[in-house]
Write a protein that holds these residues in place. Structure first.
Motif, PDB file in Angstrom:
ATOM      1  N   VAL A 139       0.836  -1.196   0.000  1.00 59.37           N
ATOM      2  CA  VAL A 139       0.000   0.000   0.000  1.00 59.37           C
ATOM      3  C   VAL A 139       0.870   1.245   0.000  1.00 59.37           C
ATOM      4  N   TRP A 140       1.971   1.218   0.752  1.00 59.08           N
ATOM      5  CA  TRP A 140       2.809   2.407   0.911  1.00 59.08           C
ATOM      6  C   TRP A 140       3.802   2.563  -0.238  1.00 59.08           C
ATOM      7  N   ASP A 141       4.403   1.428  -0.703  1.00 56.61           N
ATOM      8  CA  ASP A 141       5.518   1.518  -1.645  1.00 56.61           C
ATOM      9  C   ASP A 141       5.101   1.353  -3.111  1.00 56.61           C
ATOM     10  N   SER A 142       3.822   1.164  -3.378  1.00 56.90           N
ATOM     11  CA  SER A 142       3.386   1.045  -4.771  1.00 56.90           C
ATOM     12  C   SER A 142       2.013   1.700  -4.912  1.00 56.90           C
ATOM     13  N   ASP A 143       1.625   1.901  -6.140  1.00 59.11           N
ATOM     14  CA  ASP A 143       0.291   2.452  -6.414  1.00 59.11           C
ATOM     15  C   ASP A 143      -0.649   1.265  -6.540  1.00 59.11           C
ATOM     16  N   LEU A 144      -1.121   0.763  -5.394  1.00 59.45           N
ATOM     17  CA  LEU A 144      -1.932  -0.451  -5.373  1.00 59.45           C
ATOM     18  C   LEU A 144      -3.218  -0.281  -6.179  1.00 59.45           C
ATOM     19  N   VAL A 145      -3.834   0.880  -6.080  1.00 55.99           N
ATOM     20  CA  VAL A 145      -5.095   1.114  -6.794  1.00 55.99           C
ATOM     21  C   VAL A 145      -4.879   0.986  -8.302  1.00 55.99           C
ATOM     22  N   THR A 146      -3.812   1.597  -8.798  1.00 54.14           N
ATOM     23  CA  THR A 146      -3.510   1.515 -10.232  1.00 54.14           C
ATOM     24  C   THR A 146      -3.186   0.081 -10.638  1.00 54.14           C
ATOM     25  N   ASP A 147      -2.397  -0.621  -9.799  1.00 56.36           N
ATOM     26  CA  ASP A 147      -2.048  -2.009 -10.100  1.00 56.36           C
ATOM     27  C   ASP A 147      -3.298  -2.875 -10.223  1.00 56.36           C
ATOM     28  N   VAL A 148      -4.212  -2.730  -9.247  1.00 56.19           N
ATOM     29  CA  VAL A 148      -5.428  -3.549  -9.246  1.00 56.19           C
ATOM     30  C   VAL A 148      -6.276  -3.227 -10.478  1.00 56.19           C
ATOM     31  N   ALA A 149      -6.440  -1.954 -10.775  1.00 57.35           N
ATOM     32  CA  ALA A 149      -7.250  -1.551 -11.932  1.00 57.35           C
ATOM     33  C   ALA A 149      -6.668  -2.117 -13.226  1.00 57.35           C
ATOM     34  N   GLU A 150      -5.366  -2.029 -13.387  1.00 55.58           N
ATOM     35  CA  GLU A 150      -4.716  -2.534 -14.608  1.00 55.58           C
ATOM     36  C   GLU A 150      -4.854  -4.045 -14.722  1.00 55.58           C
ATOM     37  N   ILE A 151      -4.669  -4.747 -13.595  1.00 48.56           N
ATOM     38  CA  ILE A 151      -4.731  -6.212 -13.623  1.00 48.56           C
ATOM     39  C   ILE A 151      -6.161  -6.693 -13.899  1.00 48.56           C
ATOM     40  N   LEU A 152      -7.160  -6.033 -13.314  1.00 50.84           N
ATOM     41  CA  LEU A 152      -8.549  -6.409 -13.578  1.00 50.84           C
ATOM     42  C   LEU A 152      -8.891  -6.181 -15.050  1.00 50.84           C
ATOM     43  N   ALA A 153      -8.418  -5.059 -15.601  1.00 55.82           N
ATOM     44  CA  ALA A 153      -8.681  -4.780 -17.020  1.00 55.82           C
ATOM     45  C   ALA A 153      -7.962  -5.789 -17.912  1.00 55.82           C
ATOM     46  N   GLU A 154      -6.759  -6.138 -17.531  1.00 58.81           N
ATOM     47  CA  GLU A 154      -5.941  -7.074 -18.327  1.00 58.81           C
ATOM     48  C   GLU A 154      -6.531  -8.482 -18.326  1.00 58.81           C
TER      49      GLU A 154
END
Length: 603
Positions: A442-457
């Motif tokens: 949560v602190w060291d990465s953009d978790l929200v962006t990661d999740v959104a990209e992975i769900l779209a992918e």
């Protein structure tokens, strides 16, 4: 043109037309020269003697006779110069006498007739052959006692610490290396060695607040107490335990011929107690403590490097365990540490090498036995240590930051697999996949962006993804973590609190966080194992937690369900889903596919 006369300057190439002067070899000295040489020989302050091929003194000057305390003429020269004390020296001396060796020099400790001891450098050099007397050698003696004493004094300064007067690091390792020479251990020796390696707790604060002069006086006082403890512990084969200052506030007590761990433990306890007594430094009272690493082992198979590594590790344990204590080296704990280091150094590239795999454990509805979801659990197929569960490496990944890379890979793998199940079983009830998320993600990465990209992918609907965070990570969240959780919830992703009931347990936050599920820690469920004699308190606590969660609109999953009795009691209380070995261990994806849409058996 002027130049250097022939025969007086440097050697030069022959010049055509020029003849070199004839040099005639002198056949001997004139009687006058011989008298001069003999007078110089007798008057010399350097003790000298002419010795024949049999080692007998032919003639000696006054200085040599004074050194011998008698007229040595006709007596063996070796008798006065200790040349026969060892075989190697004696052989070299005989080789010069016989002409097999051109020169020999050695150092010997001699006893002067006046009672004092001196160190002498003895040189034996062949003399030109005398056709009447035969081969002879000149023996000369130089008193090097002062030189040797100066050298010893310089070595002492080089090998001892100026502040504490203790042996320093260099001398310590010299003595340690000699002590580890197993060939030096004779009959009656234990063949074992021990080491107490310590440093002072908080010594830097003394230097910083009171100054280095006070710090140095404290170090000297500590050295005194350590020496007293070592002297009081008895004698070793070297005459006593070696106490050394290795640098800064680090000290070592080396115990040769150790009698076992009990001796080292007693010594460590004595040292700890001695250092905990207050120090009075010119009216200034100071109290300190020490952390001590203790190592004791057989000399055979041990090197100085290995012994010091073990001592350093054990000292670190003593610090880590709370300071002001001694800790004995534990091979099993050290093996775990070494394994942890090995895992840490190979974890990051292991993701790229494809050594990780994801297995899945079902989350089963307690009321109907239907698989509602699965938890993704990562496994490391390590080439050296075999298959490792998350508890062996997740904490390491969190420490070195590789959890971000690993967590992203697990999330992508789990979502891709859940989307595949959805496509493969269009007529079955969809199952969600639950993925653990570390705080550092949560602190060291953009978790929200990661999740959104992975769900779209992957094409996985957001409501079929659940992210699990530990209670201690969620409770008290503010700022960025809370914003991330809210954004994920707004996206449609489920948020679950893992191991609920073991962390802060600040229930007020449950109404403020975008949480949709609680996972009860297995400790609560394990309290249900004794079905013959159930503990009412356990059931009351779990029932209260379930009711609270339901009133807040949350679902509840019980972890570590292992028996049908536990499942029945949890179902009666109103718990929604169960997870544990009763239903299934974590299994590969193809095994989970068999459970999709099927009713489980344990109810």
């Amino acid at each position: 043109m002027s130049g250097t006369p022939e025969g007086t300057g440097p050697a030069r190439a022959a010049v055509p037309g020029r003849t070199r002067p004839r040099i005639t070899k002198r056949q001997g000295c004139s009687p006058a020269e011989l008298r001069d040489h003999r007078a110089a020989f007798n008057a010399a302050h350097l003790p000298m003697a002419v010795v024949d091929r049999n080692g007998l003194v032919v003639s000696a000057n006054t200085a040599f006779a004074t050194l011998c305390g008698t007229d040595p003429s006709g007596l063996p020269a070796a008798e006065f110069t200790d040349l026969a004390s060892d075989r190697r020296t004696w052989q070299a001396y005989r080789d010069v006498l016989s002409g097999r060796r051109s020169r020999f020099r050695c150092t010997r400790q001699l006893k002067h007739p006046d009672g004092r001891t001196l160190w002498a450098e003895i040189t034996i050099t062949p003399l030109p052959d005398d056709r009447t007397a035969g081969p002879r050698v000149l023996l000369s003696v130089v008193d090097v006692s002062d030189r040797r004493e100066l050298r010893a004094r310089l070595r002492h300064l080089e090998m001892h610490d100026a502040v504490t007067r203790l042996p320093n690091r260099t001398l310590f390792f010299e003595r340690l290396t000699a002590a580890l020479d197993s060939s030096a251990y004779g009959q009656g020796s234990t063949g074992r060695i021990g080491l107490c390696y310590l440093d002072l707790d908080g010594f830097k604060a003394v230097n910083d607040t009171l100054g280095h002069r006070v710090g140095d006086r404290l170090l000297a006082a500590v050295a005194g107490r350590l020496t007293e403890c070592a002297d009081g512990d008895g004698l070793s084969r070297g005459g006593g335990h070696l106490v050394a200052r290795l640098g800064g506030d680090e000290f070592a007590v080396l115990v040769e011929d150790s009698t076992g761990t009990e001796q080292l433990a007693d010594l460590a306890r004595t040292v700890l107690a001695a250092l905990q007594r207050p120090f009075d430094l010119d009216g200034q009272r100071l109290s300190v403590s020490a952390s001590i690493g203790v190592v004791e082992r057989a000399v055979a198979g041990t090197t100085a490097t290995r012994l010091m590594q073990a001592a350093d590790t054990t000292l670190y344990w003593a610090k880590e365990d709370g300071k002001a204590r001694w800790t004995l080296f534990d091979p099993e704990r050290n093996a775990h540490r070494m394994t942890r280091q090995a895992l840490s150094s190979t974890l990051r590239p292991a993701v790229e090498r494809g050594e990780f795999a994801v297995e899945y454990q079902p989350l089963v509805g307690l009321a109907d036995g239907v698989t509602r979801g699965v938890e993704a659990l990562v496994r490391w197929h390590h080439p050296q240590f075999g298959t490792l569960a998350p508890n062996r490496f997740i904490s390491i990944a969190e420490e070195d930051g590789s959890i971000v890379q690993l967590g992203r890979w697990v999330l992508r793998t789990a979502c891709r697999q859940a989307a595949q199940w959805l496509r493969d079983h269009p007529g079955s009830r969809p199952v969600f996949v639950s993925v653990n998320v570390a705080v550092r993600q949560v602190w060291d990465s953009d978790l929200v962006t990661d999740v959104a990209e992975i769900l779209a992918e992957t094409g996985l609907p957001p409501h079929l993804l659940q992210l699990e965070l530990t209670e201690s990570a969620v409770m008290g969240s503010a700022g960025r973590p809370l914003q991330a959780l809210q954004a994920l919830s707004d996206m449609g992703v489920r948020i679950a609190i893992d191991d609920f009931g073991t962390g802060y347990s600040n229930l007020a936050y449950l109404s403020r966080l975008p949480v949709s599920a609680l996972k009860l820690d297995g400790a609560f469920v394990r309290g249900f194992q004794d079905e013959a004699h159930p503990n009412p308190a356990d059931e009351t606590i779990v029932e209260a937690l379930v009711q609270l969660a339901h009133r807040l609109g949350l679902t509840v999953t019980a972890e570590c369900v292992e028996t049908s009795g536990q499942a029945a009691r949890l179902r009666r209380i109103g718990c929604d889903t169960g997870q544990g070995w009763l239903y299934s261990r974590a299994v590969p994806p193809d095994r989970i596919a068999e459970l999709i849409g099927l009713t489980a058996l344990p109810a």
